[in-house]
Design a protein around this motif. Structure first.
Motif: not given
Length: 537
Positions: A515-533
């Motif tokens: 669960l911790i690994i999946i949360i980290i993956m989701i957080s990184i993906r959200i962070w990258r999408s926000r930076n891209l926007n």
């Protein structure tokens, strides 16, 4: 007007219009029933395991192979059945899988000894594994795109959820009211209609020119997992007095290293490896495989062990065990449909983030299960765990397959099915291994806490002694001895449950890490999408 030969033509039967909605959904129902047969056969045989053991005069240590042989054979089939289906046709592969399963089931019902039973259970596992591997791809091939999602949803929820529920209920009913052999022989009544419907409903797929199959890689990987399974199952077996240091275990470890090394070398040097390396370049596929291994472990591992202790420790009747364990199937059926209905509105990661904590909570709360727990207490934890698994299983599969083109994902699907079935094979064996390691410690701890000179112990001992002598008719000399053995059995039963709780405790932490690994993956993906926007703005 078509001739009889054209009407029942193997490649393209003309009895029904293959493009009509009626034919399409009859096809979906047919392959669903075929996959359900394998699940029902497996889980119902678990309920009647002790009857089979007594009838065939099988040692306790060998009884578990009646289940493991089916599991292991079916788990290996996803690695080879897709190759066979693409080369010779999916319809032929499904038809032969059904025939092998039927022969294995009928042979199991007529078996008179352990080795004959193992052979036919393995044969049934081969057929069942082929059917479970081919059915989903066949639906993907025959059902139009607009109805494909509904067909796959109906197939997954019915064959897995309803199959588990029907399997344990049928095993409980037949085990309590009829002879255990009827359970295997009755497969013939459903196998024959499904064979006929497969012939007249499904058009054969086009044969493809594909590279030669990597038989050496398949043999190495199969022998590796077999040697590993032998280590897990036999390290703490009663006959193995030296445990982990016995020559048998040492040779199995050597076999694991040799076969795994040979497989890795073959994969690196072969032009056509057994499992494509490109699949594991995607992190989401890695996480999906690990998640399905843990979920597959949770579905079958604790469930199969539960059937044993409900019968031996709680002394439940088989039909009662069937009612209790059927919660797994019905919860999966109900909440699996819910995840599909809301799949277009709710992202898969939301279901994963809800389901995994439910599984974790059920694992840690399992520490409260004792020998005095009621069926309601056991059932509510089982329901909570099953709901979590139902919410996670589908979205994890979607996450694992998301990097691939749906038309070219057959090999990725095969690897995921292999991971789930192999985890189911090792599930109950690993749980039994943890219990074997921890139960003696708990038995010693509980035994040291018993004060035979306390007033409460003397009162309880006298009550049991009275029960044995005055009610059950034991002699005055045997009453105290039987009372002492009864208390020892009670302590050993509680020690077994404490060892099982230790296994759940370990599983809870393993799922927490996932669960911790999946949360980290989701957080990184959200962070990258926000930076891209932000960069675009």
């Amino acid at each position: 007007m078509s001739t009889l030969k054209e009407t029942f033509c193997w490649r393209k039967p003309l009895l029904f219009d293959s493009c009509s909605p009626l034919c399409i959904w009859l096809n979906v129902i047919n392959v669903t029933v075929m996959s359900m047969l394998a699940i029902v056969d497996l889980l119902s045989s678990v309920i009647i395991l002790t009857e089979m053991q007594g009838a065939l005069a099988i040692d306790n240590n060998l009884t578990q192979w009646l289940v493991k042989s089916f599991f292991f054979a079916s788990a290996l089939m996803p690695l080879c059945s897709i190759h066979f289906a693409e080369k010779y046709g999916y319809k032929l592969a499904l038809f032969l899988g059904n025939i092998l399963f039927s022969i294995g089931a009928i042979g199991s019902g007529l078996a008179t000894g352990f080795y004959v039973m193992i052979f036919f259970r393995s044969l049934a596992g081969v057929g069942g594994g082929i059917m479970m591997s081919i059915s989903l791809n066949l639906i993907n091939y025959t059902v139009p795109e607009k109805s494909r999602a509904d067909a796959i949803t109906a197939y997954t929820n019915l064959y897995f959820g309803f199959g588990i529920a029907v399997g344990v209920l049928l095993g409980g009913y037949i085990g309590q009211t009829l002879h255990w052999r009827y359970l295997f022989l009755m497969n013939l009544y459903l196998s024959l209609p499904t064979l006929l419907l497969t012939w007249i409903l499904i058009p054969e797929t086009e044969k493809k020119q594909i590279p030669r199959y990597n038989f050496f890689g398949f043999a190495c990987l199969s022998l590796f997992f077999f040697a590993l399974l032998m280590i897990v199952m036999e390290a703490k077996a009663p006959w193995n007095t030296m445990g982990w240091y016995s020559p048998f275990i040492k040779w199995c470890v050597v076999a694991c290293f040799v076969t795994l090394g040979s497989y890795i070398l073959n994969s690196l040097t072969s032009k056509h490896p057994l499992i494509h390396h490109e699949l594991f370049k995607h992190l989401r596929f890695w996480i999906g495989c690990i998640g399905l291994i843990i979920v597959g472990f949770m579905v079958f591992g604790p469930t199969l062990v539960m059937v044993g202790y409900l019968e031996s420790i709680y002394l439940y009747q088989r039909l009662t065990i069937g009612y209790l364990v059927s919660i797994v199937g019905f919860m999966y059926l109900l909440f699996g449909v819910a995840t599909t209905v809301f799949a277009n509105r709710i992202p898969p990661r939301v279901f994963i983030l809800i389901g995994l904590p439910l599984i974790i909570i059920s694992c840690f709360f399992n520490q409260g299960i004792t020998i005095q727990s009621t069926p309601f207490q056991i059932g509510e934890l089982l329901a909570l765990r099953s709901i979590g698994i139902a919410l996670v299983l589908g979205p994890l599969t979607v996450m694992a397959l998301s990097p691939f083109d749906p038309k070219e994902s057959q090999h990725a699907v095969s690897v995921l099915v292999f991971c789930r079935l192999m985890a189911a094979t090792f599930g109950s064996a690993i749980v039994d291994l943890i219990i074997a390691e921890r139960a003696p410690f708990h038995a010693l701890t509980f035994g040291e806490q018993v004060n035979t000179y306390s007033a409460r112990y003397q009162q309880y001992f006298q009550e049991i002694n009275t029960q044995f002598t005055n009610v059950l008719g034991q002699g005055p000399a045997l009453g105290p001895k039987q009372s002492t053995l009864f208390i020892i059995d009670w302590i050993q039963g509680q020690a077994y449950l404490a060892g099982l709780n230790d296994a759940f405790f370990i599983l809870g932490w393993a799922i927490s890490a996932l669960l911790i690994i999946i949360i980290i993956m989701i957080s990184i993906r959200i962070w990258r999408s926000r930076n891209l926007n932000k960069s675009f703005n």
